[in-house]
Design an enzyme around this catalytic site. Structure first.
Site, PDB file in Angstrom:
ATOM      1  N   ARG C  54       0.822  -1.200   0.000  1.00 14.16           N
ATOM      2  CA  ARG C  54       0.000   0.000   0.000  1.00 14.16           C
ATOM      3  C   ARG C  54       0.864   1.261   0.000  1.00 14.16           C
ATOM      4  O   ARG C  54       0.653   2.170  -0.808  1.00 14.16           O
ATOM      5  CB  ARG C  54      -0.912   0.002   1.214  1.00 14.16           C
ATOM      6  CG  ARG C  54      -1.966   1.080   1.227  1.00 14.16           C
ATOM      7  CD  ARG C  54      -2.599   1.164   2.602  1.00 14.16           C
ATOM      8  NE  ARG C  54      -2.424  -0.107   3.265  1.00 14.16           N
ATOM      9  CZ  ARG C  54      -3.138  -1.179   3.002  1.00 14.16           C
ATOM     10  NH1 ARG C  54      -4.117  -1.108   2.152  1.00 14.16           N
ATOM     11  NH2 ARG C  54      -2.886  -2.313   3.615  1.00 14.16           N
ATOM     12  N   THR C  55       1.822   1.309   0.909  1.00 12.63           N
ATOM     13  CA  THR C  55       2.674   2.492   1.001  1.00 12.63           C
ATOM     14  C   THR C  55       3.462   2.699  -0.293  1.00 12.63           C
ATOM     15  O   THR C  55       3.559   3.813  -0.810  1.00 12.63           O
ATOM     16  CB  THR C  55       3.653   2.350   2.192  1.00 12.63           C
ATOM     17  OG1 THR C  55       2.889   2.167   3.384  1.00 12.63           O
ATOM     18  CG2 THR C  55       4.532   3.570   2.337  1.00 12.63           C
ATOM     19  N   LYS C  83      24.441  -8.892  -1.376  1.00 16.10           N
ATOM     20  CA  LYS C  83      25.878  -8.902  -1.669  1.00 16.10           C
ATOM     21  C   LYS C  83      26.678  -8.201  -0.585  1.00 16.10           C
ATOM     22  O   LYS C  83      27.864  -7.967  -0.734  1.00 16.10           O
ATOM     23  CB  LYS C  83      26.141  -8.258  -3.030  1.00 16.10           C
ATOM     24  CG  LYS C  83      25.635  -9.083  -4.196  1.00 16.10           C
ATOM     25  CD  LYS C  83      26.097  -8.496  -5.505  1.00 16.10           C
ATOM     26  CE  LYS C  83      25.364  -9.204  -6.673  1.00 16.10           C
ATOM     27  NZ  LYS C  83      25.453  -8.440  -7.914  1.00 16.10           N
ATOM     28  N   ARG C 104      11.949   2.195   2.843  1.00 15.07           N
ATOM     29  CA  ARG C 104      11.312   1.367   3.862  1.00 15.07           C
ATOM     30  C   ARG C 104      12.341   0.357   4.334  1.00 15.07           C
ATOM     31  O   ARG C 104      12.962  -0.314   3.508  1.00 15.07           O
ATOM     32  CB  ARG C 104      10.129   0.621   3.241  1.00 15.07           C
ATOM     33  CG  ARG C 104       9.437  -0.341   4.178  1.00 15.07           C
ATOM     34  CD  ARG C 104       8.321   0.352   4.897  1.00 15.07           C
ATOM     35  NE  ARG C 104       7.488  -0.531   5.662  1.00 15.07           N
ATOM     36  CZ  ARG C 104       6.275  -0.188   6.086  1.00 15.07           C
ATOM     37  NH1 ARG C 104       5.766   0.993   5.800  1.00 15.07           N
ATOM     38  NH2 ARG C 104       5.559  -1.002   6.813  1.00 15.07           N
ATOM     39  N   HIS C 132       6.889   6.516  10.787  1.00 13.65           N
ATOM     40  CA  HIS C 132       6.262   6.369   9.473  1.00 13.65           C
ATOM     41  C   HIS C 132       5.607   7.712   9.167  1.00 13.65           C
ATOM     42  O   HIS C 132       4.393   7.825   9.144  1.00 13.65           O
ATOM     43  CB  HIS C 132       5.236   5.229   9.532  1.00 13.65           C
ATOM     44  CG  HIS C 132       4.681   4.850   8.212  1.00 13.65           C
ATOM     45  ND1 HIS C 132       5.256   5.209   7.009  1.00 13.65           N
ATOM     46  CD2 HIS C 132       3.585   4.125   7.880  1.00 13.65           C
ATOM     47  CE1 HIS C 132       4.527   4.724   6.018  1.00 13.65           C
ATOM     48  NE2 HIS C 132       3.518   4.069   6.511  1.00 13.65           N
TER      49      HIS C 132
END
Lengths: 307, 307, 307
Positions: C54-55, C83, C104, C132
């Site tokens: 959603r975000t 890596k 995120r 957030h």
């Protein structure tokens, strides 16, 4: 003519063809706005059968900065491979959707096969440990922009010279230019393969020497190309422990380097360059990543025939 | 009016509505530049709860070639499903972000549910073994373009006619046109379900016959639609071994086919069409994939009401 | 000036700076066509080291609706993390490709670190259980648009007030406005942390009270902000069973609510709001998701300095 060609092997293009690409890359760097619509309506498909975020993002932003669009996948799970489709069939289908394909694949030769079946240009974005030609183009454009020429340079190549494919490709590429000297800096376990010396350096009268010590080698260098050394490459753990710090570049080791030496690295780095070096103005490895985007812009514009 | 409608089942649209879509698809094929900005500012969300690269790329490039943009996900892991959100809530939220949704879901009926809650058009891009209406539209546009008509055709359907959803949808779709003959070519384990014969063919007076041998069936056909036969469908392994080569199309079997027969396949193929057939000019299965992109362009333009 | 700033913590911006963003968001809502090209040629990189569909879709469609492009990844597998590259190096490289980054990350503080190394603005799209901020901006814009003001409101916060980061951020944000009353509705296991009361409410003379019963609390409220209560948060399963239905909002509990009360939820919801509430015109949680897209449009336009 580069139009409709594919790029599979770093040596696919002549030095003249490369020059065309670098010239365009320079024009784009100087005036990006002029080029922001030249790929309007074009679609790049990034078919990544193994993840490689940096390479993928570089291709994708390159196409977007020319006005084009991007589709694709970044991992094999989301691909049709799981349904047993051959790569040949996949690229034939994708040729109907997209105007150019960047292919990353774990198998050597996959990009070659893809280019035989695709009806649009294919760019090899890495096939196993084999080839990664846009990394070589990135390295060359960086050298061109930062040193002004491909000639009369002393280039140190440091780290894993045995398995490092970017180093092998760079050696081959540089063997086509004049009056360069190569300095191979590596532990004996990770020495440059002999065929490169025989087939590329000796054949073209390229001067070279080997060093085991990075600090000793540095003072002569115009360019220092660093690569990662992996512990698991060593037969002898004592040898690894003796050498591991020798190949970590830091400010101390840079003391005797030329003021205009250029430090390169294909990235990602792990610990072979100390972060303290990042603020040294000779550190160009992040700039190198930027050149990578510009050279991909120029390459795709040429293969699509829009420039 | 197709504006703001959803497409869940291949039979959702009347033949007149389909005709509108195919007409637009043809106009786009003839002059793609005219249509390259008709979806400027529109956003397609591809919500793929199971991977299907070909279908996803076809939708995405279709939208891009109309000037629109694409967001979405290609696998359930990266979706909110893992947080326990209902499909109904997801499509309601996505309706705020995007102008049209293409949904792929492993559960039958998922697309129907989504269309009940979404406030934008939903296109079923496959729901379990159930429906895949844009594949049917692809097949129909291919027939229209390659044979010029939906009438007076002898169509061979070969392979797994019992479980193959694309074949079932195509039979239903063709049952709405006139004077066609269907030839069902399959092993007895994989025969066409009786309900299709009763409810669609007999009811519409569509002629049909069954064949077990592909080579015998071929000479009459205007269209040969190939599908995959899976070993695991057979009760009797000896039966499989006896039949497996019978259903592999190759140049030998094509000897007695009409010169203008059209060979179709929904792809991916595994080994049911020998690659030697690819260069035969009757092989249209890769072209079919291209028609799939064009029909999706026309479909989305109609559902968005921009044409 | 917001140009070239990053947004890491919901409290990074002054109320005046937030006002600028909300003002622009409102202008965009009123006349989206005016703003559909202001980010032409800009690229957003969505670097999602954990999935949050959603975000991510909200950020991506926000950028597209301003004319910009998007690259990125939605899961750690496809990133260079595998890596061993540091986040610092990744954002430095991506800064060469993209004009703005939405990050995120599962680790607290990751966005802060990223903003220290990136040479383009970084927006924290969630760092672990920590912050957030664009959810807070979403909540604020929704309150502004639905209630007309940030002052003189009685706001009920219901559910997990102990661990819910969106609630904590909203409390801090609202503590900067005047004459609001907060009502904390939660089981005793999930009470609001004391530091929030001391440092934000008492210090700013914000009135508040606690309730254990949702139905008792509802009649006074102008806004009811629902959050999820998770079974695993309870020490005592009997306590959970006694309380679990108390915190599920349904039409029955809404009987004594004000006619213009606004029901919010950061989504995804699981079962804390009965779907029967969705058709109540006080239910604004899906609208809230739409405001989320608009506030991200305004935010990115400001940070990029195009407005």
């Amino acid at each position: 003519m580069l139009k409709n060609r594919s790029l599979i092997d770093p040596m696919d293009f002549t030095t003249e063809e490369l020059e065309d690409i670098f010239k365009l890359a320079n024009l784009i760097i100087e005036n990006p706005k002029e080029y922001k619509h030249i790929c309007d309506g074009k679609i790049l498909a990034t078919l990544f059968y193994e993840p490689s975020t940096r390479t993928r993002l570089s291709f994708e932003t390159a196409m977007m900065r020319l006005g084009g669009n991007v589709v694709g996948f970044s991992e094999p799970n989301s691909s049709s491979v799981s349904k047993g489709e051959s790569l040949a069939d996949t690229v034939r289908v994708v040729s109907n959707y997209a105007d150019i394909i960047a292919l990353r694949h774990p198998l050597e030769g996959a990009a070659k096969v893809a280019s035989m079946y695709a009806t649009v240009p294919v760019i090899n974005a890495g096939d196993g440990g084999h080839q990664h030609p846009t990394q070589t183009l990135t390295d060359l454009l960086t050298i061109k922009c930062e040193k002004g020429s491909f000639n009369n340079l002393t280039i140190g190549l440091c780290g894993d010279l045995k398995f490092g494919r970017t180093v092998h490709s760079l050696i081959k590429a540089m063997s086509r230019y004049k009056n360069n000297k190569l300095v191979f800096i590596s532990p004996k376990e990770l020495k440059i393969p002999h065929y490169l010396i025989e087939d590329y350096l000796d054949k073209n009268n390229i001067e070279y020497r080997s060093e085991e010590d990075l600090e000793n080698a540095i003072p002569d260098l115009d360019i220092l190309y660093m690569t990662r050394i992996q512990k698991e490459r060593f037969d002898d753990i004592d040898e690894y422990n003796r050498l591991k710090d020798v190949y970590v570049l830091n400010n101390e080791k840079l003391k005797n380097a030329k003021k205009d030496m250029v430090i390169l690295h294909p990235l990602p780095r792990v610990n072979e360059i100390d972060p303290e070096v990042d603020s040294d103005n000779r550190a160009k490895y992040f700039k190198q990543a930027e050149y990578g985007m510009y050279v991909r812009m120029a390459l795709m514009a040429k293969l699509l025939g829009v420039m």
